[in-house]
Design a protein around this motif. Structure first.
Motif, mmCIF file in Angstrom:
data_model
loop_
_atom_site.group_PDB
_atom_site.id
_atom_site.type_symbol
_atom_site.label_atom_id
_atom_site.label_comp_id
_atom_site.label_asym_id
_atom_site.label_seq_id
_atom_site.Cartn_x
_atom_site.Cartn_y
_atom_site.Cartn_z
ATOM 1 N N SER A 13 0.518 -3.652 33.499
ATOM 2 C CA SER A 13 1.621 -3.955 32.580
ATOM 3 C C SER A 13 2.962 -3.444 33.081
ATOM 4 C CB SER A 13 1.333 -3.339 31.208
ATOM 5 O OG SER A 13 1.302 -1.918 31.295
ATOM 6 N N GLN A 68 6.118 -5.939 33.055
ATOM 7 C CA GLN A 68 6.597 -6.270 31.719
ATOM 8 C C GLN A 68 7.342 -5.100 31.095
ATOM 9 O OE1 GLN A 68 3.398 -7.199 29.044
ATOM 10 N NE2 GLN A 68 4.704 -7.263 27.229
ATOM 11 N N LYS A 125 10.689 -4.292 33.012
ATOM 12 C CA LYS A 125 11.710 -5.289 32.689
ATOM 13 C C LYS A 125 12.282 -5.049 31.302
ATOM 14 C CE LYS A 125 12.449 -10.271 32.280
ATOM 15 N NZ LYS A 125 11.807 -11.610 32.303
#
Length: 652
Positions: free
Chosen positions: A263, A266, A269
């Motif tokens: 992860s 994600q 970001k």
């Protein structure tokens, strides 16, 4: 609303606009929702306005001394407390210049100490608090101030901590300071237990909707007890209100990167999107000028980044242009400050906006971030933009996720083709190792000779931080030691001096099949030279995975100790691979756990040759690409010139 009116009224008074101030004041005094302290502050302004209008012929406002003389001592203390809460320290200090005499009760002493602490006068504040607390009295706030002052001064003060906890066992603020002190004392095992207690107290409290401090403390404790693998399973509240919890969120992102969690992209970001967008004003490229490079980091003290940068700069990086070394954290180590050819900048005391303005004034062509999302990072600055071209290099082991970061710089061993991990930047690969290890006599590493090999049965070792000792690593090491009766494992984790951490690790070892009785715990050393000599206690270094070592791999080879590593698919799991292959030691790089185990078994069969070849290993490193810092300096500068030229071509 009262605070807003207060500021407006003061502004009008300061500009001698008495009529406007009177209108605002009348509008304000008709309100009824203000606290007693707020009303007192407004009444003070009313008296100040009356005196000012009476002196309007001279056009000089009254002094605070004139005003405060008319207020009773208790009201004056209330006013100081209100100003302290609102953050108006300048006016609070002015009011306190006429401190009421004869007020020696605990509340007055405590308030005075808090004001002195807020005004950055810790010694005076501590003297007052010592008097107040010598009788084991005082509120939660006063004990919090005591613990914070001790923490800032680098003193643990166990007696104060024990007394504060005994007097106020359910105060979450005191629990927070307890965790901070234990973590600063390198007692993360105890700190982790205290962090759990701290979160419980915050959950039980009424006024603590935000657990930002306790979140950060718990994450730090996980990191320093080797349980970063648990971070993805923590409560989702950690990832809320990102703008207010950026330091906590950066900690989450950094720990996800170390465990190569899927992860990461994600989350990184999402974290990067909480920062302001790039607003850098692109200038017209100068026709003829030398390239200006900025190396920007909070880690320029005796730290891996500081050492690698020193080796790079000392060997000619920047001779064809300008290098600006920008320190935004702790004081830089003297070996860096003595580099006269480099432009040094200390922006450690500035607020972020001033720091941004000062770095932009350097008119850099390229700004290189050496910190990523590590502690005291400069993410906010790079998000806003410091230079036309911005590069993530050396100091961080994953993509930044920032739209404003243009390039992620490494080499072909760090970044295989095709790339197998998420990244937001353009990938740029050097045609040689991305770093160099060539310590001079100015560094401790350059002054320590290769130590003699240990005696007896083979001793493996790992000097990496406890955060890197994953369950997979411990399991594979257990299999290796079982296959070699009498073999030992020497560990020197950052926190191995903490008995609680040792106990936690021993439990994990038993679950992973590693016999804790075969482990030798090496103590921390006060001097870098002593730390380096401890490599004389091991025959072969074992690199952990998926979070491998970089600096420790360089140190081990330099001290004559070969390193076994397992090559992974992420930057963080390929650093030791890049170092070993950069030193032309390909035979020590495994591509599977089975191969890792077999390399260890072969090394045990060749133990005599390994022990007698320690000095030759250092010579081998010195004659390899990894040991050639001058070549790195030339190669890196040429690559940056090419990147800058390409940027100019796109802008033209």
């Amino acid at each position: 609303m009262a605070a807003i009116y207060e500021q407006l009224i003061r502004l009008r008074l300061g500009k001698l606009q008495y009529n406007e101030a009177e209108i605002l004041l009348e509008r304000c005094l008709y309100k009824s929702e203000y606290s007693e302290a707020q009303s007192q502050a407004l009444l003070l302004l009313q008296r100040q306005l009356a005196l000012a209008k009476g002196n309007s012929g001279r056009r000089t406002p009254p002094s605070l001394e004139q005003i405060t003389r008319e207020i009773c001592p208790i009201s004056q203390l209330q006013l100081i407390q209100e100003l302290l809460i609102s953050g108006d320290l300048l006016l609070a200090e002015q009011v306190a210049e006429n401190w009421p005499t004869g007020l020696n009760h605990p509340e007055a002493l405590e308030l005075q100490a808090r004001l002195l602490k807020a005004l950055n006068k810790p010694e005076q504040a501590m003297r007052l608090l010592d008097v107040l607390l010598s009788e084991s009295t005082g509120s939660e706030a006063s004990w919090q101030a005591v613990l914070e002052l001790n923490y800032l001064a680098g003193r643990s003060n166990g007696l104060a901590l024990a007394t504060a906890t005994r007097l106020h066992p359910r105060d979450p603020g005191i629990a927070t300071h307890r965790v901070l002190i234990e973590l600063a004392d390198r007692r993360p095992g105890q700190g982790r237990r205290s962090a759990f207690r701290e979160r419980i107290l915050y959950s039980l409290g009424k006024a603590c909707a935000s657990h930002h401090q306790s979140d950060g403390n718990l994450l730090y404790a996980y990191d320093h007890t080797g349980r970063s693998d648990l971070v993805p399973f923590l409560h989702p509240s950690l990832l809320r209100h990102l703008e207010q919890t950026r330091s906590v969120y950066a900690n989450v992102v950094s720990q996800l990167a170390t465990t190569t969690n899927a992860s990461y992209g994600q989350i990184a970001k999402a974290h990067a999107e909480t920062f302001p967008q790039r607003d850098f004003q692109y200038r017209e490229p100068r026709k003829i000028h030398s390239l200006r490079i900025g190396l920007i980091s909070p880690d320029l003290y005796y730290h891996p980044v500081g050492r690698f940068v020193q080796m790079l700069l000392r060997n000619g990086f920047g001779q064809k242009g300008e290098v600006h070394l920008v320190n935004t954290g702790k004081p830089a180590m003297p070996q860096l400050e003595n580099l006269s050819r480099v432009h040094h900048h200390e922006f450690t005391e500035l607020d972020p906006q001033k720091r941004l303005d000062q770095i932009r004034k350097l008119d850099l062509d390229i700004a290189i971030d050496l910190a990523g999302w590590t502690g005291d990072n400069n993410g906010w600055l790079f998000a806003r933009g410091l230079a036309p071209l911005q590069i993530n290099y050396l100091g961080y082991y994953a993509s930044s996720g920032l739209k404003a970061m243009d390039i992620w710089l490494g080499d072909y061993n760090l970044f295989p083709e095709p790339m197998q991990e998420w990244h937001s930047e353009e990938i740029v690969r050097l045609d040689r190792p991305f770093l160099a290890w060539e310590p001079s006599q100015e560094l401790p590493e350059g002054r320590v000779d290769v130590p003699p090999a240990p005696q007896g049965a083979i001793t493996f070792g790992c000097f990496n931080h406890v955060r890197k000792l994953s369950a997979s690593t411990l399991s594979l090491w257990g299999r290796l030691l079982k296959a070699l009766p009498g073999a030992r494992l020497a560990l020197k984790a950052f926190t191995s001096d903490d008995p609680a951490v040792v106990a936690l690790l021993q439990r994990r070892m038993r679950r992973c099949g590693l016999d804790a009785e075969t482990v030798i715990w090496l103590p921390s050393c006060p001097k870098p030279e002593d730390h380096l000599r401890q490599y004389g206690m091991i025959d072969i270094a074992l690199d952990p995975f998926p979070n491998g070592g970089c600096t420790t791999t360089c140190e081990a080879l330099w001290m004559g100790v070969p390193v076994i590593t397992l090559c992974g698919n992420h930057y963080v799991s390929r650093m030791a691979t890049a170092v070993l292959r950069g030193a032309n030691l390909h035979e020590w790089v495994a591509t599977s756990e089975t191969e890792y185990l077999n390399i260890g078994l072969r090394a045990a069969d060749q133990l005599t040759a390994i022990r007698s070849g320690r000095q030759q290993l250092r010579c081998h490193l010195q004659n390899s690409p990894l040991g050639n810092a001058s070549d790195l300096a030339d190669h890196l500068w040429s690559r940056l010139e090419e990147l800058n030229h390409e940027r100019r071509r796109r802008l033209s």
